[in-house]
Design a protein around this motif. Structure first.
Motif, PDB file in Angstrom:
ATOM      1  N   LEU A  16      81.783  64.290  66.736  1.00 42.36           N
ATOM      2  CA  LEU A  16      82.085  64.957  68.014  1.00 42.36           C
ATOM      3  C   LEU A  16      82.463  66.413  67.761  1.00 42.36           C
ATOM      4  O   LEU A  16      83.187  66.726  66.807  1.00 42.36           O
ATOM      5  CB  LEU A  16      83.253  64.257  68.722  1.00 42.36           C
ATOM      6  N   GLU A  17      81.982  67.316  68.610  1.00 41.69           N
ATOM      7  CA  GLU A  17      82.319  68.742  68.476  1.00 41.69           C
ATOM      8  C   GLU A  17      83.806  68.993  68.732  1.00 41.69           C
ATOM      9  O   GLU A  17      84.403  69.846  68.085  1.00 41.69           O
ATOM     10  CB  GLU A  17      81.465  69.593  69.421  1.00 41.69           C
ATOM     11  N   THR A  72      74.764  64.115  73.497  1.00 39.73           N
ATOM     12  CA  THR A  72      75.740  64.376  74.549  1.00 39.73           C
ATOM     13  C   THR A  72      76.132  63.032  75.160  1.00 39.73           C
ATOM     14  O   THR A  72      75.322  62.101  75.216  1.00 39.73           O
ATOM     15  CB  THR A  72      75.199  65.298  75.664  1.00 39.73           C
ATOM     16  N   VAL A  73      77.368  62.956  75.586  1.00 35.12           N
ATOM     17  CA  VAL A  73      77.900  61.794  76.286  1.00 35.12           C
ATOM     18  C   VAL A  73      78.435  62.310  77.618  1.00 35.12           C
ATOM     19  O   VAL A  73      79.255  63.227  77.641  1.00 35.12           O
ATOM     20  CB  VAL A  73      79.039  61.123  75.494  1.00 35.12           C
ATOM     21  N   THR A  74      77.956  61.725  78.709  1.00 36.92           N
ATOM     22  CA  THR A  74      78.421  62.113  80.037  1.00 36.92           C
ATOM     23  C   THR A  74      79.105  60.902  80.667  1.00 36.92           C
ATOM     24  O   THR A  74      78.472  59.871  80.883  1.00 36.92           O
ATOM     25  CB  THR A  74      77.246  62.589  80.919  1.00 36.92           C
ATOM     26  N   LEU A  75      80.375  61.044  80.934  1.00 30.16           N
ATOM     27  CA  LEU A  75      81.186  59.953  81.477  1.00 30.16           C
ATOM     28  C   LEU A  75      81.677  60.319  82.874  1.00 30.16           C
ATOM     29  O   LEU A  75      81.838  61.499  83.196  1.00 30.16           O
ATOM     30  CB  LEU A  75      82.391  59.691  80.570  1.00 30.16           C
ATOM     31  N   TYR A  86      80.677  65.377  76.602  1.00 27.20           N
ATOM     32  CA  TYR A  86      81.095  65.578  75.220  1.00 27.20           C
ATOM     33  C   TYR A  86      79.842  65.704  74.376  1.00 27.20           C
ATOM     34  O   TYR A  86      78.847  65.026  74.622  1.00 27.20           O
ATOM     35  CB  TYR A  86      81.943  64.397  74.741  1.00 27.20           C
ATOM     36  N   SER A  87      79.883  66.578  73.380  1.00 25.33           N
ATOM     37  CA  SER A  87      78.709  66.757  72.538  1.00 25.33           C
ATOM     38  C   SER A  87      79.079  66.561  71.082  1.00 25.33           C
ATOM     39  O   SER A  87      80.247  66.636  70.699  1.00 25.33           O
ATOM     40  CB  SER A  87      78.101  68.141  72.763  1.00 25.33           C
ATOM     41  N   GLY A  88      78.040  66.319  70.287  1.00 23.70           N
ATOM     42  CA  GLY A  88      78.248  66.141  68.862  1.00 23.70           C
ATOM     43  C   GLY A  88      76.947  66.280  68.110  1.00 23.70           C
ATOM     44  O   GLY A  88      75.871  66.413  68.705  1.00 23.70           O
TER      45      GLY A  88
END
Length: 138
Positions: free
Chosen positions: A103-104, A16-19, A4-6
């Motif tokens: 968040l985008e 960026t968030v990488t889960l 997820y990016s923002g």
């Protein structure tokens, strides 16, 4: 692994968030006075993620204050446009909270609950199909 990016409003701060799974994140709405003051709105909305999943580019400005119960609360924002990016209490452990509006594609991580519902504005309806707590812990 979902990513997820923002960014902030002006784009100086990006993240960026990488889960390993979307279930690692928890988006929640908070009606406490502190969150209302921080957002300038009737509520705050953030997404809790593991700090290790977050990568930020650009330099945030940090503000530290008492959350009202004697615990330090850290908030990071863009020094250029003022957008709130992150917040976390000193008791947050390995988690941080992303300001949802940055968040985008925020609907990829929809709200799972509401906190401090006893302070929800009378005109605001309860969000359906999520948990509702009068306090932070019940």
């Amino acid at each position: 692994m979902p990513t997820y990016s923002g960014s902030c409003y002006c784009g100086d701060i990006k993240y960026t968030v990488t889960l390993s799974s979307p279930d690692e994140a928890r988006t929640s709405i908070c009606h406490c006075k502190n969150c209302r003051k921080w957002t300038g709105s009737a509520f705050g909305i953030t997404t809790k993620v593991p700090r290790s999943s977050l990568s930020v580019t650009g330099k945030t400005v940090e503000h530290v204050s008492d959350n009202g119960s004697g615990t330090k609360l850290f908030r990071e924002f863009c020094g250029t446009c003022g957008s709130g990016i992150l917040e976390y209490g000193e008791n947050a452990g390995e988690n941080t909270y992303i300001t949802y509006g940055t968040l985008e594609k925020p609907m990829e991580l929809p709200p799972k609950g509401e906190f401090y519902c006893k302070y929800r504005q009378e005109w605001m309806p309860e969000v359906p199909d999520v948990f509702h707590k009068k306090e932070i812990k019940e």
